[in-house]
Every structure is written in structure tokens, then in C-alpha cells.
Design a protein around this motif. Structure first.
Motif, PDB file in Angstrom:
ATOM      1  N   ALA A  43       0.818  -1.221   0.000  1.00 31.71           N
ATOM      2  CA  ALA A  43       0.000   0.000   0.000  1.00 31.71           C
ATOM      3  C   ALA A  43       0.846   1.263   0.000  1.00 31.71           C
ATOM      4  O   ALA A  43       0.315   2.363   0.053  1.00 31.71           O
ATOM      5  CB  ALA A  43      -0.937  -0.007   1.197  1.00 31.71           C
ATOM      6  N   GLU A  61       4.150  -3.460  -7.839  1.00 28.98           N
ATOM      7  CA  GLU A  61       3.188  -4.184  -7.007  1.00 28.98           C
ATOM      8  C   GLU A  61       2.262  -4.950  -7.935  1.00 28.98           C
ATOM      9  O   GLU A  61       1.862  -4.438  -8.977  1.00 28.98           O
ATOM     10  CB  GLU A  61       2.404  -3.202  -6.138  1.00 28.98           C
ATOM     11  N   SER A  63      -0.838  -6.358  -7.004  1.00 32.33           N
ATOM     12  CA  SER A  63      -2.253  -6.142  -6.694  1.00 32.33           C
ATOM     13  C   SER A  63      -2.727  -4.769  -7.169  1.00 32.33           C
ATOM     14  O   SER A  63      -2.177  -3.743  -6.750  1.00 32.33           O
ATOM     15  CB  SER A  63      -2.478  -6.250  -5.186  1.00 32.33           C
ATOM     16  N   PRO A  64      -3.763  -4.718  -8.029  1.00 34.48           N
ATOM     17  CA  PRO A  64      -4.271  -3.411  -8.479  1.00 34.48           C
ATOM     18  C   PRO A  64      -4.774  -2.542  -7.321  1.00 34.48           C
ATOM     19  O   PRO A  64      -4.544  -1.327  -7.321  1.00 34.48           O
ATOM     20  CB  PRO A  64      -5.418  -3.772  -9.426  1.00 34.48           C
ATOM     21  N   ALA A  65      -5.424  -3.136  -6.334  1.00 37.80           N
ATOM     22  CA  ALA A  65      -5.943  -2.350  -5.207  1.00 37.80           C
ATOM     23  C   ALA A  65      -4.793  -1.748  -4.398  1.00 37.80           C
ATOM     24  O   ALA A  65      -4.835  -0.563  -4.029  1.00 37.80           O
ATOM     25  CB  ALA A  65      -6.815  -3.228  -4.322  1.00 37.80           C
ATOM     26  N   LEU A  66      -3.748  -2.535  -4.127  1.00 42.00           N
ATOM     27  CA  LEU A  66      -2.604  -2.013  -3.386  1.00 42.00           C
ATOM     28  C   LEU A  66      -1.830  -0.987  -4.203  1.00 42.00           C
ATOM     29  O   LEU A  66      -1.328   0.000  -3.654  1.00 42.00           O
ATOM     30  CB  LEU A  66      -1.685  -3.151  -2.945  1.00 42.00           C
ATOM     31  N   ARG A  67      -1.729  -1.215  -5.508  1.00 36.30           N
ATOM     32  CA  ARG A  67      -1.057  -0.238  -6.382  1.00 36.30           C
ATOM     33  C   ARG A  67      -1.751   1.113  -6.302  1.00 36.30           C
ATOM     34  O   ARG A  67      -1.101   2.151  -6.222  1.00 36.30           O
ATOM     35  CB  ARG A  67      -1.065  -0.752  -7.824  1.00 36.30           C
ATOM     36  N   GLU A  68      -3.080   1.112  -6.300  1.00 38.42           N
ATOM     37  CA  GLU A  68      -3.831   2.360  -6.215  1.00 38.42           C
ATOM     38  C   GLU A  68      -3.587   3.057  -4.882  1.00 38.42           C
ATOM     39  O   GLU A  68      -3.392   4.275  -4.835  1.00 38.42           O
ATOM     40  CB  GLU A  68      -5.328   2.093  -6.427  1.00 38.42           C
ATOM     41  N   GLN A  69      -3.572   2.296  -3.795  1.00 37.51           N
ATOM     42  CA  GLN A  69      -3.270   2.895  -2.486  1.00 37.51           C
ATOM     43  C   GLN A  69      -1.854   3.461  -2.463  1.00 37.51           C
ATOM     44  O   GLN A  69      -1.621   4.539  -1.911  1.00 37.51           O
ATOM     45  CB  GLN A  69      -3.429   1.854  -1.386  1.00 37.51           C
ATOM     46  N   ARG A  72      -1.604   6.791  -4.193  1.00 36.59           N
ATOM     47  CA  ARG A  72      -2.117   7.896  -3.372  1.00 36.59           C
ATOM     48  C   ARG A  72      -1.102   8.320  -2.307  1.00 36.59           C
ATOM     49  O   ARG A  72      -1.040   9.483  -1.950  1.00 36.59           O
ATOM     50  CB  ARG A  72      -3.438   7.506  -2.714  1.00 36.59           C
TER      51      ARG A  72
END
Length: 182
Positions: A43, A61, A63-69, A72
Motif C-alpha cells: 500500500a 506491485e 495487486s491493483p488495489a494495493l497499487r492504487e493505495q 495515493r
């Protein structure tokens, strides 16, 4: 059934201790004009302290969700690629330094990820992982596992054997929660 949330111990004590240890271990590495690749950035919690300490950063990274975090949290200009740690889309010796966060990997993927990290690192490699003999891990195991553990745990000697098979000098350090006076 979803995992319980990470414990306050991990968020407020163990993770800051790990970050402080990492920064102290990397202190001798030249920074200005040098690029550090963070493999398995998760994250992105480690990205701002590394940037503030003077490294030019890139990260990857899966994981797309972790990449987005991570995007940010990351300082402006830090690129975060979608890449698997066991197959990095970078040329040999692409980065001066590499940080491989092994706690973000399944243990079976560590040998291939370590090989890729060594391949793209021109000057040095740092490896972080949760030690399965550490006080935080043992406490978590003994106290009912009410909170999620933030990553995979590995035995220190397993990791040491993987590293010892590679050329170069090895340094190891560990952090445990302790009173500040010790």
C-alpha cells in the motif's frame, strides 16, 4: 470469512520500528542521483520515508488495489508499475539499489523473486521480512490471532541460506519492540 483488521500494535509500533530499522540499514547507501526500486511496495507506506531520505524511487506491485493505495501515498514523480516480483520487466542492472519486501510474497515465490531482484540491482539489495522467531509473531501466535498478521512470516535461517548462496557481503539486523531506554 474476511480476515480481522491489523492490530494497533502492528500499525503503531511494529511497522514504524521496521521502517526505522530499514532507514538505518540503508543509511550508508549513496542517494542523490541514485534510483531505488521497491519490489512489493504494498500500500506504499514505506515510499514517503524512503523518498524523504533522498532516494529517487520506482516501485512495483502486483495487486491493483494495493497499487492504487500506493499511488495515493507516493510522492509526486514516483512510478508504480504493475509487475510480478518473480518476473520483472526491467533490464539487468536497471536500478542502483533494490528493496525486496519478502513479507508481501508467498514464501514459495521468494527464490525466484530474489533472483530477479539481484538481476536488476547494480549496487545492492535489501530484503525485509517478518521473522517467524520474532517476539511480535510469537505474541500473535500465543494470543489467539484476534488480528490479521500483516504479511508472510519466514524463518530467518531460510532467508539467510538463500542469500548466502549469492556473491557479496551480507548484513542482518532485526527490530523488536522495546522500551526506548534500551
Amino acid at each position: 470469512m474476511p480476515l480481522p483488521p491489523p492490530s494497533p500494535f502492528h500499525q503503531h509500533i511494529a511497522l514504524p520500528e521496521r521502517t526505522a530499522l530499514l532507514l538505518s540499514m540503508l543509511a550508508p547507501w549513496p542517494r542523490r542521483g541514485r534510483e531505488l526500486l521497491v519490489i512489493g511496495c504494498g500500500a506504499g507506506h514505506v515510499l514517503p520515508p524512503l523518498w524523504q531520505s533522498g532516494f529517487d524511487l520506482s516501485a512495483c506491485e502486483t495487486s491493483p488495489a494495493l497499487r492504487e493505495q500506493a499511488r495515493r501515498r507516493a510522492p509526486q514523480g514516483v512510478e508504480i508499475e504493475a509487475a510480478s516480483p518473480d518476473w520483472l520487466p526491467f533490464a539487468d542492472n536497471s536500478f542502483d539499489w533494490v528493496l525486496l519486501r519478502a513479507d508481501e510474497l508467498p514464501p514459495a515465490a521468494l527464490p525466484a523473486a530474489l533472483g530477479e531482484a539481484c538481476r536488476v540491482a547494480a549496487c545492492g539489495l535489501a530484503l525485509t521480512f517478518w521473522n517467524s522467531a520474532s517476539l511480535p509473531w510469537l505474541t500473535w501466535r500465543l494470543h489467539g490471532r484476534r488480528h490479521a498478521w500483516p504479511g508472510h512470516c519466514l524463518p530467518f535461517w531460510t532467508v539467510w541460506r538463500l542469500l548466502a548462496a549469492r556473491p557479496g557481503r551480507l548484513h542482518a539486523a532485526s527490530c523488536l519492540w522495546r522500551p526506548a531506554c534500551r
